[in-house]
Design a protein around this motif. Structure first.
Motif, PDB file in Angstrom:
ATOM      1  N   LEU A   1       0.811  -9.014 -12.278  1.00 36.63           N
ATOM      2  CA  LEU A   1       0.791  -7.550 -12.290  1.00 36.63           C
ATOM      3  C   LEU A   1       2.024  -6.965 -12.962  1.00 36.63           C
ATOM      4  N   ALA A   2       3.057  -7.787 -13.177  1.00 31.28           N
ATOM      5  CA  ALA A   2       4.255  -7.313 -13.870  1.00 31.28           C
ATOM      6  C   ALA A   2       3.914  -6.775 -15.254  1.00 31.28           C
ATOM      7  N   ALA A   3       2.849  -7.293 -15.856  1.00 32.86           N
ATOM      8  CA  ALA A   3       2.447  -6.836 -17.190  1.00 32.86           C
ATOM      9  C   ALA A   3       1.951  -5.392 -17.187  1.00 32.86           C
ATOM     10  N   ASN A   4       1.571  -4.878 -16.013  1.00 31.90           N
ATOM     11  CA  ASN A   4       1.061  -3.503 -15.919  1.00 31.90           C
ATOM     12  C   ASN A   4       2.154  -2.475 -15.751  1.00 31.90           C
ATOM     13  N   LEU A   5       3.403  -2.921 -15.588  1.00 33.17           N
ATOM     14  CA  LEU A   5       4.498  -2.008 -15.274  1.00 33.17           C
ATOM     15  C   LEU A   5       5.026  -1.342 -16.541  1.00 33.17           C
ATOM     16  N   SER A   6       4.860  -0.043 -16.621  1.00 28.08           N
ATOM     17  CA  SER A   6       5.371   0.733 -17.756  1.00 28.08           C
ATOM     18  C   SER A   6       5.493   2.193 -17.325  1.00 28.08           C
ATOM     19  N   TRP A   7       6.263   2.956 -18.081  1.00 28.90           N
ATOM     20  CA  TRP A   7       6.415   4.378 -17.748  1.00 28.90           C
ATOM     21  C   TRP A   7       5.096   5.120 -17.911  1.00 28.90           C
ATOM     22  N   SER A   8       4.312   4.750 -18.929  1.00 27.54           N
ATOM     23  CA  SER A   8       3.027   5.431 -19.116  1.00 27.54           C
ATOM     24  C   SER A   8       2.062   5.118 -17.971  1.00 27.54           C
ATOM     25  N   ALA A   9       2.049   3.857 -17.502  1.00 25.69           N
ATOM     26  CA  ALA A   9       1.206   3.508 -16.356  1.00 25.69           C
ATOM     27  C   ALA A   9       1.666   4.232 -15.105  1.00 25.69           C
ATOM     28  N   PHE A  10       2.972   4.397 -14.952  1.00 26.33           N
ATOM     29  CA  PHE A  10       3.506   5.135 -13.809  1.00 26.33           C
ATOM     30  C   PHE A  10       2.961   6.560 -13.786  1.00 26.33           C
ATOM     31  N   PHE A  11       3.037   7.249 -14.921  1.00 26.20           N
ATOM     32  CA  PHE A  11       2.590   8.638 -14.966  1.00 26.20           C
ATOM     33  C   PHE A  11       1.064   8.756 -14.878  1.00 26.20           C
ATOM     34  N   LEU A  12       0.345   7.976 -15.672  1.00 25.67           N
ATOM     35  CA  LEU A  12      -1.100   8.160 -15.796  1.00 25.67           C
ATOM     36  C   LEU A  12      -1.887   7.508 -14.667  1.00 25.67           C
ATOM     37  N   ASN A  13      -1.457   6.340 -14.224  1.00 22.08           N
ATOM     38  CA  ASN A  13      -2.222   5.592 -13.220  1.00 22.08           C
ATOM     39  C   ASN A  13      -1.775   5.857 -11.795  1.00 22.08           C
ATOM     40  N   ASN A  14      -0.604   6.492 -11.623  1.00 23.47           N
ATOM     41  CA  ASN A  14      -0.124   6.705 -10.257  1.00 23.47           C
ATOM     42  C   ASN A  14       0.350   8.124 -10.000  1.00 23.47           C
ATOM     43  N   LEU A  15       1.383   8.580 -10.698  1.00 21.78           N
ATOM     44  CA  LEU A  15       2.012   9.846 -10.318  1.00 21.78           C
ATOM     45  C   LEU A  15       1.047  11.019 -10.398  1.00 21.78           C
ATOM     46  N   ILE A  16       0.295  11.126 -11.472  1.00 24.07           N
ATOM     47  CA  ILE A  16      -0.609  12.272 -11.634  1.00 24.07           C
ATOM     48  C   ILE A  16      -1.739  12.243 -10.607  1.00 24.07           C
ATOM     49  N   PRO A  17      -2.520  11.154 -10.497  1.00 24.53           N
ATOM     50  CA  PRO A  17      -3.586  11.160  -9.474  1.00 24.53           C
ATOM     51  C   PRO A  17      -3.046  11.238  -8.052  1.00 24.53           C
ATOM     52  N   ALA A  18      -1.878  10.619  -7.790  1.00 25.09           N
ATOM     53  CA  ALA A  18      -1.311  10.679  -6.438  1.00 25.09           C
ATOM     54  C   ALA A  18      -0.848  12.091  -6.105  1.00 25.09           C
ATOM     55  N   SER A  19      -0.267  12.792  -7.061  1.00 26.24           N
ATOM     56  CA  SER A  19       0.190  14.166  -6.822  1.00 26.24           C
ATOM     57  C   SER A  19      -0.981  15.089  -6.528  1.00 26.24           C
ATOM     58  N   VAL A  20      -2.046  14.971  -7.331  1.00 20.75           N
ATOM     59  CA  VAL A  20      -3.236  15.810  -7.115  1.00 20.75           C
ATOM     60  C   VAL A  20      -3.878  15.466  -5.778  1.00 20.75           C
ATOM     61  N   GLY A  21      -3.958  14.175  -5.467  1.00 29.93           N
ATOM     62  CA  GLY A  21      -4.542  13.767  -4.192  1.00 29.93           C
ATOM     63  C   GLY A  21      -3.741  14.256  -3.001  1.00 29.93           C
ATOM     64  N   ASN A  22      -2.417  14.163  -3.056  1.00 26.40           N
ATOM     65  CA  ASN A  22      -1.566  14.687  -1.982  1.00 26.40           C
ATOM     66  C   ASN A  22      -1.775  16.180  -1.793  1.00 26.40           C
ATOM     67  N   LEU A  23      -1.920  16.911  -2.909  1.00 29.23           N
ATOM     68  CA  LEU A  23      -2.155  18.354  -2.842  1.00 29.23           C
ATOM     69  C   LEU A  23      -3.481  18.655  -2.167  1.00 29.23           C
TER      70      LEU A  23
END
Length: 286
Positions: free
Chosen positions: A243-265
């Motif tokens: 899974l280390a291959a999936n770690l990137s700033w773009s994956a952070f924003f697109l795959n986690n931060l954005i959907p997690a922020s909307v979901g928390n809201l």
């Protein structure tokens, strides 16, 4: 230990939301930065104390131990009056429903508190990375075992492939927003410090132990993992796994931060906010 009834809790939450919306922008940003750092404190602690636990006690105990210590951040926020976006997702709408406050003021509070949270979380991520995860050695900067745990966490939480993966992150984030706001409500429920701490602790513990997605927590831990990753040795990368291959700033924003922020809201606004207000509005205004 005094106790507030459900409709009294909502009324106090609405008053708290109205007060928060009246604050100047710089103050919301400042309090939001503090809250982001406080969440980072509890989040970093859960990575440190859970390192190595899964190997000896199993994954379930690892998650439970993480949940035991994570509430530190939320306790600090509630007791010091810092500004957490996830809580504002519920408190500001309470005020809008109860006092007919402008929704423009609600959006303003959300945007400013979220921005402050991200700044505070990123700042604490840098402190943790440079002060705890990376150490100076004879061959330069080296990563320790805590860094491996942080990178592993970051890689796992960036690994939501495709539309169904992102949907999974979003649904986990709804549950996280729901539980975290219940923790905020139970913190309001009690008038003394011990009662507030106990009320906050159980839902926050459940949120982390279950593996739900909290955007501000991830805004600290995933960047810390991203900053520590380049210092890992080949053997340490092997410990993280594929899974280390999936770690990137773009994956952070697109795959986690954005959907997690909307979901928390959504979790805070709909499940902790709107449903409770509809259920108890007659008692609030009688």
């Amino acid at each position: 230990m005094s106790y507030q009834s459900p409709y009294e809790i909502i009324a106090k939450g609405a008053e708290s939301g109205r007060y928060r919306m009246s604050l100047p922008a710089w103050n919301i940003l400042l309090r939001g930065g503090m809250a982001g750092a406080y969440i980072g404190m509890g989040a970093a602690l859960m990575i440190i104390v859970s390192t190595g636990v899964a190997t000896s006690l199993g994954k379930g105990m690892e998650q439970f131990i993480m949940g035991l210590v994570f509430p530190l951040g939320l306790i600090l926020i509630v007791l010091t009056g810092a500004e957490l976006f996830t809580g504002d997702a519920m408190l500001a709408p309470f005020a809008a429903f109860s006092y007919k406050c402008s929704w423009l003021a609600v959006f303003r509070l959300w945007i400013l508190s979220y921005a402050g949270n991200i700044i505070g979380a990123l700042g604490f991520a840098y402190l943790v990375t440079s002060g705890v995860l990376l150490q100076s050695g004879p061959d330069g900067i080296v990563a320790n075992q805590y860094a491996v745990s942080m990178v592993t966490f970051a890689a796992e939480h960036c690994s939501y492939p495709g539309i169904f993966g992102i949907l999974s992150c979003f649904l986990k984030a709804i549950a996280a927003g729901w539980l975290l706001n219940l923790a905020v409500l139970l913190g309001i429920c009690a008038d003394d410090a011990i009662g507030k701490i106990v009320g906050i602790w159980f839902p926050a513990m459940a949120m982390v132990s279950t593996g739900f997605e909290h955007a501000i927590t991830n805004a600290c831990l995933i960047p810390a993992g991203l900053m520590a990753a380049p210092s890992l040795t080949f053997m340490q990368v092997a410990q993280v796994g594929p899974l280390a291959a999936n770690l990137s700033w773009s994956a952070f924003f697109l795959n986690n931060l954005i959907p997690a922020s909307v979901g928390n809201l959504v979790g805070g606004l709909v499940f902790s906010g709107l449903l409770l207000w509809v259920a108890f509005q007659k008692e609030i205004f009688r």
